[in-house]
Design an enzyme around this catalytic site. Sequence first.
Site, PDB file in Angstrom:
ATOM      1  N   GLY A 213      44.117  -5.905  99.202  1.00  8.61           N
ATOM      2  CA  GLY A 213      43.285  -6.965  99.741  1.00  8.61           C
ATOM      3  C   GLY A 213      43.257  -8.169  98.828  1.00  8.61           C
ATOM      4  N   ILE A 214      42.124  -8.838  98.803  1.00 10.51           N
ATOM      5  CA  ILE A 214      41.963 -10.001  97.957  1.00 10.51           C
ATOM      6  C   ILE A 214      40.815  -9.750  96.985  1.00 10.51           C
ATOM      7  CG2 ILE A 214      42.888 -11.625  99.632  1.00 10.51           C
ATOM      8  CD1 ILE A 214      40.042 -12.384 100.368  1.00 10.51           C
ATOM      9  N   GLY A 215      40.832 -10.456  95.885  1.00 16.82           N
ATOM     10  CA  GLY A 215      39.771 -10.299  94.904  1.00 16.82           C
ATOM     11  C   GLY A 215      40.336 -10.054  93.522  1.00 16.82           C
ATOM     12  N   ALA A 216      39.460  -9.766  92.582  1.00 18.20           N
ATOM     13  CA  ALA A 216      39.837  -9.680  91.180  1.00 18.20           C
ATOM     14  C   ALA A 216      40.792  -8.528  90.897  1.00 18.20           C
ATOM     15  CB  ALA A 216      38.580  -9.554  90.321  1.00 18.20           C
ATOM     16  N   ILE A 217      40.508  -7.331  91.421  1.00 14.97           N
ATOM     17  CA  ILE A 217      41.360  -6.184  91.104  1.00 14.97           C
ATOM     18  C   ILE A 217      42.749  -6.331  91.729  1.00 14.97           C
ATOM     19  CG2 ILE A 217      41.665  -3.697  91.424  1.00 14.97           C
ATOM     20  CD1 ILE A 217      38.693  -3.374  90.855  1.00 14.97           C
ATOM     21  N   GLU A 236      47.097  -5.849 105.522  1.00 11.29           N
ATOM     22  CA  GLU A 236      46.212  -6.492 106.485  1.00 11.29           C
ATOM     23  C   GLU A 236      45.915  -7.928 106.084  1.00 11.29           C
ATOM     24  OE1 GLU A 236      43.246  -3.559 106.163  1.00 11.29           O
ATOM     25  OE2 GLU A 236      42.150  -4.560 104.566  1.00 11.29           O
ATOM     26  N   GLY A 334      40.164  -1.467 106.893  1.00 12.95           N
ATOM     27  CA  GLY A 334      41.486  -0.866 107.052  1.00 12.95           C
ATOM     28  C   GLY A 334      41.830   0.186 106.022  1.00 12.95           C
TER      29      GLY A 334
END
Length: 439
Positions: A213-217, A236, A334
């Site tokens: 997905g999106i974000g820091a990790i 996704e 998802g």
Amino acid sequence: MNHPIRFTTPEEAVKVIKSGDHVHLSSVASVPQILVRAMTARGEAGELQHVHIHHLHTEGEALYAVPEMEGIFQLDSFFVGGNVRNITQQGFADYIPVFLSETQRLYRDGILPCNVAMIQVSTPDRHGYVSLGTSVDATLAAVECADTVIAVVNRHVPRSFGDSFIHTSQIDLFVEDDTPLIEEHFAEPNDLECAIGRNCAALIEDGACLQMGIGAIPNAVLSQLGSHKNLGVHTEMFADGVLPLVESGVINGANKKIDKGKMVSTFLMGSHRVYDFIDNNPGVLMKDVGYTNDPFIIAQNPKVTAINSALQIDLTGQICADSLGTRFYSGVGGQVDFIYGASRSEGGKAIVAMPSVTNKGISKIVPVLAEGAGVVTTRAHVHWIVTEHGAVNLYGKSLQERARLLISIADPASREELDRAAFERFGPHHHYIKSRCGI
């Protein structure tokens, strides 16, 4: 055949909405904000009652979901984004638990009606086609099933390929707006997130097909992949973090079996660089969510490596990624689609990555999940768990073996307490398992 377009005002367009209707909004950066404002104004004027709003994650103000709109609009979202999380927690909105892959079925199978689809699209090409740009997901199904489709034509919407094209003859009402798409900028990963990223990256093989997905990790993981080769993307969503890897040739899709050489996604969110990247780019396919998130389609690519997140995991491997206690958090999303798909991919790896503690220093690895917590991924689905302290594979392990492995990557300050809880739960045999696991 080109279809003539007659533009109307947002105020005129939303007059098609009737009390009791079900309205779908396109997602993330593609929310048609001028239609939302016009629809909300009708509600404030007392012209509407009990209008049901459906959407995935959205950005911008959700004016229809404020407490003052109770009884006028009812938000039943498929995914609870940050802009409606508090209002959902307070009980002024709700969500529908559904796998992301099946959101499109809610419309196509007639489980939910779609009276009005409000979408945002690119400018038409010379053949009369517009693109859904950054938001195909369940929006394509809504367009197919809606009684009325209202489209905001916006020159800032990228002309993406894949399943995103619809003909202007499929649209009933057109509104024009040139407001730039909402952007999302992500902070640089901190030391803890970088440690998690390194542990995840160590599991990713050359030729892997990535979902994250999106974000820091996710950004921390992507930042560690510069020396990898022939990575692919079937996900996704994605954001800016993939761009350096595409530019350097690390991501080229050469090892993919389906959509070879192509990046596949269903919606995205990032800076204008991401929107520019997909504009007129045949190397990126924005596909229907029934395709991107179908576990059996996902599994056709080799070495699918899915990286997802969690709020809590208990000592048996149950993963909460939905809600803690009675508080709604986000929805199913998802995660299961890709964990199931990756685990069936040849050489695939299903990974759940998270910090070992919350921002308040509370262990996220727990003896039992919080009362009322939403189990998204069952203990039968779970494979790899990654924290800043390491990575363990729970697949094929007994409950007691799982407990020992999870304790080994928990926050060191929590391990003794977790060990006592495991002993109380599993009895004296727990010590045998501890030595058997080499811990």
